[in-house]
Design an enzyme around this catalytic site. Structure first.
Site, PDB file in Angstrom:
ATOM      1  N   ARG A  30       0.855  -1.175   0.000  1.00  0.00           N
ATOM      2  CA  ARG A  30       0.000   0.000   0.000  1.00  0.00           C
ATOM      3  C   ARG A  30       0.902   1.240   0.000  1.00  0.00           C
ATOM      4  NH1 ARG A  30      -1.974  -3.773   3.751  1.00  0.00           N
ATOM      5  NH2 ARG A  30      -4.116  -4.484   3.362  1.00  0.00           N
ATOM      6  N   LYS A  73      -3.563  -1.308  10.070  1.00  0.00           N
ATOM      7  CA  LYS A  73      -4.908  -1.524  10.614  1.00  0.00           C
ATOM      8  C   LYS A  73      -5.107  -2.930  11.157  1.00  0.00           C
ATOM      9  CE  LYS A  73      -7.175   1.904   7.656  1.00  0.00           C
ATOM     10  NZ  LYS A  73      -8.174   2.121   6.581  1.00  0.00           N
ATOM     11  N   HIS A 140      -3.057   2.544  -6.861  1.00  0.00           N
ATOM     12  CA  HIS A 140      -3.514   1.262  -6.307  1.00  0.00           C
ATOM     13  C   HIS A 140      -3.413   0.141  -7.340  1.00  0.00           C
ATOM     14  CE1 HIS A 140      -5.238  -0.499  -2.743  1.00  0.00           C
ATOM     15  NE2 HIS A 140      -6.091  -1.177  -3.476  1.00  0.00           N
ATOM     16  N   ARG A 143      -0.528  -2.296  -6.869  1.00  0.00           N
ATOM     17  CA  ARG A 143      -0.763  -3.389  -5.912  1.00  0.00           C
ATOM     18  C   ARG A 143      -1.513  -4.544  -6.577  1.00  0.00           C
ATOM     19  NH1 ARG A 143      -1.217  -4.604  -0.433  1.00  0.00           N
ATOM     20  NH2 ARG A 143      -3.308  -4.972   0.365  1.00  0.00           N
ATOM     21  N   HIS A 166      -3.667  -9.309   3.714  1.00  0.00           N
ATOM     22  CA  HIS A 166      -5.114  -9.338   3.911  1.00  0.00           C
ATOM     23  C   HIS A 166      -5.499 -10.384   4.948  1.00  0.00           C
ATOM     24  CE1 HIS A 166      -6.125  -7.380  -0.218  1.00  0.00           C
ATOM     25  NE2 HIS A 166      -5.986  -6.497   0.739  1.00  0.00           N
ATOM     26  N   TYR A 175      -8.173  -8.376  -5.639  1.00  0.00           N
ATOM     27  CA  TYR A 175      -7.039  -7.733  -6.297  1.00  0.00           C
ATOM     28  C   TYR A 175      -6.421  -8.592  -7.389  1.00  0.00           C
ATOM     29  CZ  TYR A 175      -7.231  -4.227  -2.688  1.00  0.00           C
ATOM     30  OH  TYR A 175      -7.644  -3.220  -1.853  1.00  0.00           O
TER      31      TYR A 175
END
Length: 200
Positions: A30, A73, A140, A143, A166, A175
């Site tokens: 990211r 996160k 993005h 990625r 993930h 993705y």
């Protein structure tokens, strides 16, 4: 993005940001993870990156946004990603040209050694994308490209999930784009295993 397009994109990129974009598109990072890398996170001997933090924008309570370093996160986002072997020479050359850093120093800091606003890397991406005639590419997409190329090379969904950081396979699948090249290769291998078809 194909390997040819990626190579053209990286050649067109601003040399100041080329390695940051290279890591984004080959390691599926990211944008905040790329900018959050510290000296200690780059292991050129083992050919690895350790993702432990990210750059983010937070409200300072006065209606302004400031750039900070923070933990990712999810726990899955804290991960080790292997560098592609063919990129190591370029990364080593870039690293040797950098100022002497302490282990906690950022790999891609601003002029004062502080975390960089992600808009600076986004602008570098847009400029490189426009230079190769692909202005529609988003940062993005780098990625997603990394995930798709891993799939084409035979990586499992779990492996791609770990690469992307993930928590669920379903997120990794989002993705991974369909690839006609990959399916053609699958068909070729199945055909070879099947043998000659003699007809009815």
């Amino acid at each position: 993005m194909t390997a040819t397009v990626i190579n053209a994109y990286l050649v067109a990129a601003d040399p100041k940001w080329r390695v940051a974009l290279l890591l984004s598109v080959t390691c599926a990072l990211r944008i905040g993870e790329t900018l959050g890398l510290r000296e200690r996170d780059l292991d050129l001997e083992k050919g690895q990156l350790h993702v432990h933090q990210t750059v983010a924008k937070v409200d300072d309570g006065l209606g302004r946004r400031r750039v900070v370093l923070q933990d990712p996160k999810t726990r899955a986002s804290q991960r080790t990603v292997h560098l592609l072997p063919h990129t190591l020479d370029e990364i080593r050359t870039w690293h040797k040209r950098q100022p002497k850093r302490r282990l906690d120093d950022l790999l891609f800091p601003d002029e004062y050694g502080r975390p960089v606003d992600d808009e600076r890397l986004r602008r570098a991406h847009k400029k490189a994308a426009a230079a190769i005639g692909r202005p529609e590419l988003r940062n993005h997409d780098l990625r997603a490209t990394a995930a798709t190329m891993s799939a084409e090379a035979g990586a499992t969904i779990r492996e791609i999930q770990d690469q992307l950081g993930h928590t669920t396979p379903q997120m990794a699948l989002r993705y991974q784009t369909a690839s006609a090249v990959r399916d053609a290769e699958r068909a070729r291998r199945v055909s070879e295993a099947w043998g000659h078809f003699s007809g009815a």
